[in-house]
Design a protein around this motif. Structure first.
Motif, PDB file in Angstrom:
ATOM      1  N   MET A  64       0.996  -1.353   0.067  1.00  0.00           N
ATOM      2  CA  MET A  64      -0.005   0.186   0.120  1.00  0.00           C
ATOM      3  C   MET A  64       0.754   1.178  -0.069  1.00  0.00           C
ATOM      4  O   MET A  64       0.693   2.212  -0.641  1.00  0.00           O
ATOM      5  N   ILE A  65       1.941   1.369   0.669  1.00  0.00           N
ATOM      6  CA  ILE A  65       2.654   2.371   0.619  1.00  0.00           C
ATOM      7  C   ILE A  65       3.355   2.763  -0.830  1.00  0.00           C
ATOM      8  O   ILE A  65       3.626   3.952  -1.068  1.00  0.00           O
ATOM      9  N   LEU A  66       3.684   1.601  -1.337  1.00  0.00           N
ATOM     10  CA  LEU A  66       4.069   1.762  -2.859  1.00  0.00           C
ATOM     11  C   LEU A  66       3.129   2.050  -3.945  1.00  0.00           C
ATOM     12  O   LEU A  66       3.245   1.971  -4.786  1.00  0.00           O
ATOM     13  N   GLN A  67       1.821   2.171  -3.619  1.00  0.00           N
ATOM     14  CA  GLN A  67       0.537   2.133  -4.007  1.00  0.00           C
ATOM     15  C   GLN A  67       0.368   1.050  -5.246  1.00  0.00           C
ATOM     16  O   GLN A  67      -0.378   1.120  -6.265  1.00  0.00           O
ATOM     17  N   GLU A  73      -8.989   2.405   3.944  1.00  0.00           N
ATOM     18  CA  GLU A  73      -8.932   3.415   4.653  1.00  0.00           C
ATOM     19  C   GLU A  73      -7.669   3.942   5.088  1.00  0.00           C
ATOM     20  O   GLU A  73      -6.559   3.228   4.920  1.00  0.00           O
ATOM     21  N   GLY A  74      -7.522   5.186   5.539  1.00  0.00           N
ATOM     22  CA  GLY A  74      -6.328   5.866   5.975  1.00  0.00           C
ATOM     23  C   GLY A  74      -5.461   6.643   5.057  1.00  0.00           C
ATOM     24  O   GLY A  74      -5.935   6.718   3.789  1.00  0.00           O
ATOM     25  N   GLU A  75      -4.465   7.180   5.445  1.00  0.00           N
ATOM     26  CA  GLU A  75      -3.754   8.272   4.776  1.00  0.00           C
ATOM     27  C   GLU A  75      -2.158   7.621   4.708  1.00  0.00           C
ATOM     28  O   GLU A  75      -1.630   7.075   5.796  1.00  0.00           O
ATOM     29  N   ILE A  76      -1.700   7.844   3.381  1.00  0.00           N
ATOM     30  CA  ILE A  76      -0.060   7.838   3.535  1.00  0.00           C
ATOM     31  C   ILE A  76       0.395   9.101   2.877  1.00  0.00           C
ATOM     32  O   ILE A  76       0.156   9.335   1.818  1.00  0.00           O
ATOM     33  N   TRP A  77       1.347   9.533   3.905  1.00  0.00           N
ATOM     34  CA  TRP A  77       1.767  10.789   3.467  1.00  0.00           C
ATOM     35  C   TRP A  77       3.523  10.767   3.284  1.00  0.00           C
ATOM     36  O   TRP A  77       4.098  10.076   3.958  1.00  0.00           O
ATOM     37  N   ASN A  82       0.132  13.730   0.339  1.00  0.00           N
ATOM     38  CA  ASN A  82      -0.929  12.656   0.704  1.00  0.00           C
ATOM     39  C   ASN A  82      -0.888  11.605  -0.590  1.00  0.00           C
ATOM     40  O   ASN A  82      -1.699  12.296  -1.547  1.00  0.00           O
ATOM     41  N   LEU A  83      -0.729  10.602  -0.609  1.00  0.00           N
ATOM     42  CA  LEU A  83      -0.575   9.870  -1.807  1.00  0.00           C
ATOM     43  C   LEU A  83      -2.154   9.502  -2.424  1.00  0.00           C
ATOM     44  O   LEU A  83      -2.058   9.240  -3.646  1.00  0.00           O
ATOM     45  N   SER A  84      -2.970   9.514  -1.503  1.00  0.00           N
ATOM     46  CA  SER A  84      -4.522   9.214  -1.906  1.00  0.00           C
ATOM     47  C   SER A  84      -4.809   9.929  -2.776  1.00  0.00           C
ATOM     48  O   SER A  84      -5.814   9.928  -3.479  1.00  0.00           O
ATOM     49  N   THR A  85      -4.306  11.422  -2.851  1.00  0.00           N
ATOM     50  CA  THR A  85      -4.837  12.545  -3.534  1.00  0.00           C
ATOM     51  C   THR A  85      -4.312  12.925  -4.898  1.00  0.00           C
ATOM     52  O   THR A  85      -4.655  13.528  -5.680  1.00  0.00           O
ATOM     53  N   LEU A  86      -3.394  11.945  -5.061  1.00  0.00           N
ATOM     54  CA  LEU A  86      -2.677  11.985  -6.613  1.00  0.00           C
ATOM     55  C   LEU A  86      -3.263  11.157  -7.539  1.00  0.00           C
ATOM     56  O   LEU A  86      -3.766  10.427  -7.420  1.00  0.00           O
ATOM     57  N   ALA A  89      -0.715  10.253 -13.128  1.00  0.00           N
ATOM     58  CA  ALA A  89       0.430  10.519 -13.676  1.00  0.00           C
ATOM     59  C   ALA A  89       1.428  11.046 -12.510  1.00  0.00           C
ATOM     60  O   ALA A  89       2.493  10.977 -12.695  1.00  0.00           O
ATOM     61  N   GLU A  90       1.112  11.636 -11.356  1.00  0.00           N
ATOM     62  CA  GLU A  90       1.704  12.116 -10.354  1.00  0.00           C
ATOM     63  C   GLU A  90       2.276  11.068  -9.538  1.00  0.00           C
ATOM     64  O   GLU A  90       3.389  10.937  -8.988  1.00  0.00           O
ATOM     65  N   VAL A  91       1.530   9.714  -9.515  1.00  0.00           N
ATOM     66  CA  VAL A  91       1.970   8.611  -8.721  1.00  0.00           C
ATOM     67  C   VAL A  91       2.982   8.170  -9.564  1.00  0.00           C
ATOM     68  O   VAL A  91       4.300   7.382  -9.280  1.00  0.00           O
ATOM     69  N   ARG A  92       2.832   8.087 -10.985  1.00  0.00           N
ATOM     70  CA  ARG A  92       3.900   7.432 -11.878  1.00  0.00           C
ATOM     71  C   ARG A  92       5.394   8.058 -11.552  1.00  0.00           C
ATOM     72  O   ARG A  92       6.609   7.671 -11.260  1.00  0.00           O
ATOM     73  N   THR A  93       5.373   9.614 -11.461  1.00  0.00           N
ATOM     74  CA  THR A  93       6.391  10.505 -11.068  1.00  0.00           C
ATOM     75  C   THR A  93       6.898  10.327  -9.632  1.00  0.00           C
ATOM     76  O   THR A  93       8.254   9.755  -9.627  1.00  0.00           O
ATOM     77  N   LEU A  94       6.338  10.017  -8.929  1.00  0.00           N
ATOM     78  CA  LEU A  94       6.637   9.695  -7.427  1.00  0.00           C
ATOM     79  C   LEU A  94       7.044   8.529  -7.244  1.00  0.00           C
ATOM     80  O   LEU A  94       8.023   8.093  -6.451  1.00  0.00           O
ATOM     81  N   ARG A  95       7.017   7.506  -8.364  1.00  0.00           N
ATOM     82  CA  ARG A  95       7.308   6.054  -8.130  1.00  0.00           C
ATOM     83  C   ARG A  95       9.007   5.916  -8.117  1.00  0.00           C
ATOM     84  O   ARG A  95       9.656   4.982  -7.960  1.00  0.00           O
TER      85      ARG A  95
END
Length: 328
Positions: A64-67, A73-77, A82-86, A89-95
């Protein structure tokens, strides 16, 4: 661990419930509570070990941390975001900043690809290197993990288990990540090789200023590499403390039982082994109150009725227990 350090990752109330279905129409009849409310912080430059029995939810937490899995439920910052709001494209860059070293060095490498292609794949996907620069980067990464340039033309089946894991580590390092989730990276290796890989990870952490989440079910490996350790049981963290504090003063009965199973290198010393009665409960139907009460040797009535919260006792030592060990 100096708690004034900068938080890199903050996990709040993280849950993952997998629905299961029955009948002709595949009706949902319940949920497997793989992770059932987890909170922790990882500080930049440290190694947080996560330990527990198989099925306790530690690998699911890492995914889950790596998406790779979407939380129920819950949040990962991560780095204040906050990864759940990305978006995708943003998650791909963050990886690029979040990578994983997998448990099995045999199945985690594509047998049809040469080592050069395996290590270069993240660089190609993100377009960070091309042409001769790409090949030079692959050589640099292989040397960083103790392999040579002539290994590039070989396939995974031509390597030992320890060498394959080094290839996996090189691939994880390719994009200069800030955080690496190590999902039981030495459990599939011979004991003689495990210490070499652990020492390599520690060396790379120091040189590259890496942050690790180190997931394992064996305490010796976790003790060797971790700064702090979180103990998980049936989807929850039951104890969290600095490494030396946890080993010297376990506060939760489950941690006490785990530590009693660790062999002592001195044959003249003996310690009593605590054998937990019963099997790990079904995460689809966890016990009421404290999840550990069905196996706890110190259980009392309140444990069966009310779930304890993860509470800080001494500085930096958190425990989820109504009657922590050592409490007067």
């Amino acid at each position: 661990m100096d708690q004034t350090k900068e938080p890199l990752l903050v996990v709040k109330g993280l849950k993952k419930h997998f629905p299961f279905k029955k009948g002709m129409f595949s009706k949902e009849t319940g949920y497997v509570r793989a992770v059932d409310g987890v909170d922790f912080t990882v500080y930049r430059g440290e190694t947080l070990g996560i330990v527990g029995e198989s099925g306790c939810g530690k690998s699911t937490t890492g995914q889950m941390i790596l998406q790779l899995l979407e939380p129920t439920e819950g949040e990962i910052w991560f780095e204040g975001r906050n990864l759940s709001t990305l978006g995708k494209a943003e998650v791909r860059t963050l990886r690029q900043h979040l990578q994983m070293i997998f448990q099995d060095p045999y199945s985690s490498l594509n047998p049809r690809m040469r080592v050069e292609e395996i290590v270069a794949e993240p660089l190609r996907v993100h377009g960070t290197h091309k042409g001769s620069e790409l090949k030079e980067k692959v050589v640099e990464l292989l040397r960083l993990v103790g392999l040579d340039a002539h290994h590039m033309s070989r396939h995974p089946h031509e390597f030992s288990g320890g060498q394959r894991q080094r290839i996996g580590i090189a691939r994880a390092l390719a994009l200069n990540p800030s955080l690496i989730v190590c999902d039981e990276p030495v459990s599939a290796l011979d004991v003689s090789i495990q210490s070499q890989v652990l020492n390599l990870l520690k060396k790379l952490q120091k040189e590259l200023k890496l942050t690790y989440i180190f997931i394992a079910h064996g305490l010796p490996a976790v003790k060797h590499i971790s700064d702090r350790i979180a103990v998980m049981y049936l989807g929850k963290i039951v104890e969290l403390a600095e490494r030396d504090e946890l080993f010297a003063n376990p506060r939760h009965p489950y941690t006490e039982a785990l530590l009693s199973a660790v062999p002592i290198p001195d044959p003249t010393q003996r310690k009593e082994r605590i054998v937990l009665q019963g099997d790990l409960p079904n995460p689809a139907n966890p016990p009421s109150g404290c999840h550990f009460h069905t196996r706890c040797p110190y259980v009392q009535d309140v444990c069966r009725q009310t779930a304890p919260t993860l509470t800080e006792g001494t500085a930096g030592h958190f425990v989820s227990c109504h009657f922590p060990l050592g409490q007067s």
